[in-house]
Design an enzyme around this catalytic site. Structure first.
Site, PDB file in Angstrom:
ATOM      1  N   ASP A 179      -0.089  -0.483  -6.139  1.00 18.93           N
ATOM      2  CA  ASP A 179      -0.364  -1.415  -5.047  1.00 18.93           C
ATOM      3  C   ASP A 179      -1.799  -1.182  -4.582  1.00 18.93           C
ATOM      4  O   ASP A 179      -2.146  -0.066  -4.173  1.00 18.93           O
ATOM      5  CB  ASP A 179       0.610  -1.202  -3.889  1.00 18.93           C
ATOM      6  CG  ASP A 179       0.335  -2.145  -2.726  1.00 18.93           C
ATOM      7  OD1 ASP A 179       0.359  -3.373  -2.945  1.00 18.93           O
ATOM      8  OD2 ASP A 179       0.066  -1.655  -1.611  1.00 18.93           O
ATOM      9  N   GLU A 273      -0.755  -5.709  -9.350  1.00 23.43           N
ATOM     10  CA  GLU A 273      -0.796  -7.073  -8.814  1.00 23.43           C
ATOM     11  C   GLU A 273      -1.944  -7.866  -9.431  1.00 23.43           C
ATOM     12  O   GLU A 273      -3.021  -7.338  -9.675  1.00 23.43           O
ATOM     13  CB  GLU A 273      -1.000  -7.030  -7.295  1.00 23.43           C
ATOM     14  CG  GLU A 273       0.074  -6.314  -6.522  1.00 23.43           C
ATOM     15  CD  GLU A 273      -0.345  -6.063  -5.086  1.00 23.43           C
ATOM     16  OE1 GLU A 273       0.139  -6.795  -4.205  1.00 23.43           O
ATOM     17  OE2 GLU A 273      -1.163  -5.167  -4.859  1.00 23.43           O
ATOM     18  N   ASP A 357       3.399   0.134   1.706  1.00 18.57           N
ATOM     19  CA  ASP A 357       2.631   0.188   0.459  1.00 18.57           C
ATOM     20  C   ASP A 357       3.424   0.837  -0.682  1.00 18.57           C
ATOM     21  O   ASP A 357       3.387   0.365  -1.821  1.00 18.57           O
ATOM     22  CB  ASP A 357       1.315   0.930   0.680  1.00 18.57           C
ATOM     23  CG  ASP A 357       0.434   0.229   1.700  1.00 18.57           C
ATOM     24  OD1 ASP A 357       0.470  -1.015   1.743  1.00 18.57           O
ATOM     25  OD2 ASP A 357      -0.283   0.915   2.453  1.00 18.57           O
TER      26      ASP A 357
END
Length: 384
Positions: A179, A273, A357
């Site tokens: 992340d 991501e 997170d």
């Protein structure tokens, strides 16, 4: 299994005065050809509505000094301009712009039957011969091309593109989700947090001081009606500012290279991501922090290193609600239930306490493993 790859080695050059003059001519000629060809293409299109197929050779009769530099350097300008046009018309990239002196001064030449070669302490280049060099690492493989550049601080480098063999790293049977963040640079699904070094922020005060002095030097030169190129104090201060920027860039690259390789070395599947970074930097409040983090460069490094070393990089859709989904029971919160200010939350369904997170990185890993199983070929090329 070994894989044939193209790898660039950046080498510091120490040219003598004659060689520096040759480099200056080469930078100027390649910049001139780019600007002249681009200008003629624009004028021709405005008049005839068709693309002009011009080449550097067409300009050598009118500008004979173009013959003093490496012809392959001019030929590569033509190739780069054609590529820029194709990106504009076919991929929606921005239209090619004119080049300015002192901004990314460089030229590229190709190795033809040993015209580009290396020894223990020199690099041989066409039309200039051997130049003293400092190699940070051993260069193995067939040299395909060389890009010579000069930094704003006055340092010379050559980037040698080498065809070599990359050995696949051993499998670790470990997978990780990543992340990306600003407070922490990355948060991993194993609960590891890597602090954001904030290279620009650390040197912001020093940079501001040097830029303030530079502005004063500029004002003094203008008051004396002197050109900035003729003001020695201004030029000296300009180099000091450039050195601060250079330090920021170099330390950031070193950090990103070491971190990306460490992740590739220790994990088989890396899920991350797929953020819309270009859109995110339009937020003026976060633009500087996002640019300082260099998420795009980090993702690029992970992509090609995974491909080199036989690992898998999986990019998760940017709209996947990784933060708002409970990693234990998949309960999904609404945007109103989980604003950005909330960093810890308790799942109303299973009552698990989630670090925002870490929870996101676990969900990214789960989604990445699903995508990896759906793909027959697990690798950066197929998944990233």
């Amino acid at each position: 299994m070994p894989k044939q790859i193209l790898k660039a080695h950046k080498v510091r050059l120490y040219p003598n005065e004659e060689q520096q003059i040759f480099f200056a001519k080469s930078f100027g000629c390649t910049r001139f050809i780019w600007n002249r060809m681009l200008s003629d293409k624009i004028d021709h299109y405005n008049e005839h509505k068709t693309e002009l197929k011009n080449t550097p050779a067409q300009y050598k009769k009118e500008f004979e000094w173009l013959k003093e530099v490496d012809s392959l350097a001019l030929a590569n300008v033509q190739q780069n301009l054609r590529a820029a046009y194709n990106k504009f018309f076919k991929q929606g990239a921005r239209f090619p712009t004119f080049k300015k002196k002192g901004q990314r001064d460089s030229y590229t030449t190709n190795n033809q039957k040993g015209t580009v070669a290396i020894t223990d302490s020199t690099v041989k280049l066409p039309k200039i011969g051997h130049i003293i060099a400092k190699f940070p690492s051993k260069v193995n493989g067939l040299i395909k091309s060389a890009t010579i550049s000069k930094t704003p601080s006055g340092k010379y480098y050559v980037s040698l593109l080498v065809e070599t063999i990359a050995t696949t790293l051993p499998k670790t049977h470990s997978n990780i989700g990543i992340d990306l963040g600003l407070t922490d640079f990355i948060v991993l699904s194993d609960s590891t947090k890597v602090a954001n070094p904030k290279f620009l922020s650390k040197l912001q005060d020093k940079l501001a001081r040097e830029q303030k002095i530079l502005a004063k030097r500029r004002a003094v030169a203008k008051a004396d009606q002197r050109k900035l190129s003729e003001s020695r104090n201004y030029q000296k201060q300009k180099i000091k500012v450039a050195k601060v920027y250079e330090k920021i860039t170099n330390t950031r690259k070193d950090f990103l290279h070491k971190l990306s390789f460490n992740l590739i070395k220790n994990h088989d599947v890396i899920a991350i991501e797929d953020l819309n970074i270009k859109g995110m930097v339009k937020n003026h409040k976060l633009a500087k922090a996002i640019s300082d983090s260099s998420w795009s460069a980090f993702t690029t490094m992970l992509t090609y290193k995974a491909d080199w070393y036989g690992k898998a990089l999986v990019k998760i859709d940017r709209w996947y609600p990784s933060s708002k989904t409970c990693s234990n029971c998949n309960h999904l919160l609404t945007k109103a239930e989980l604003p950005l200010s909330v960093r810890m939350w308790n799942c109303p369904s299973c009552l698990q306490q989630n670090d925002r997170d870490i929870n996101a990185s676990i969900n990214i890993l789960h989604q990445g493993l699903i995508l990896a199983k759906q793909s027959k070929t697990v690798g950066a090329t197929g998944l990233a």
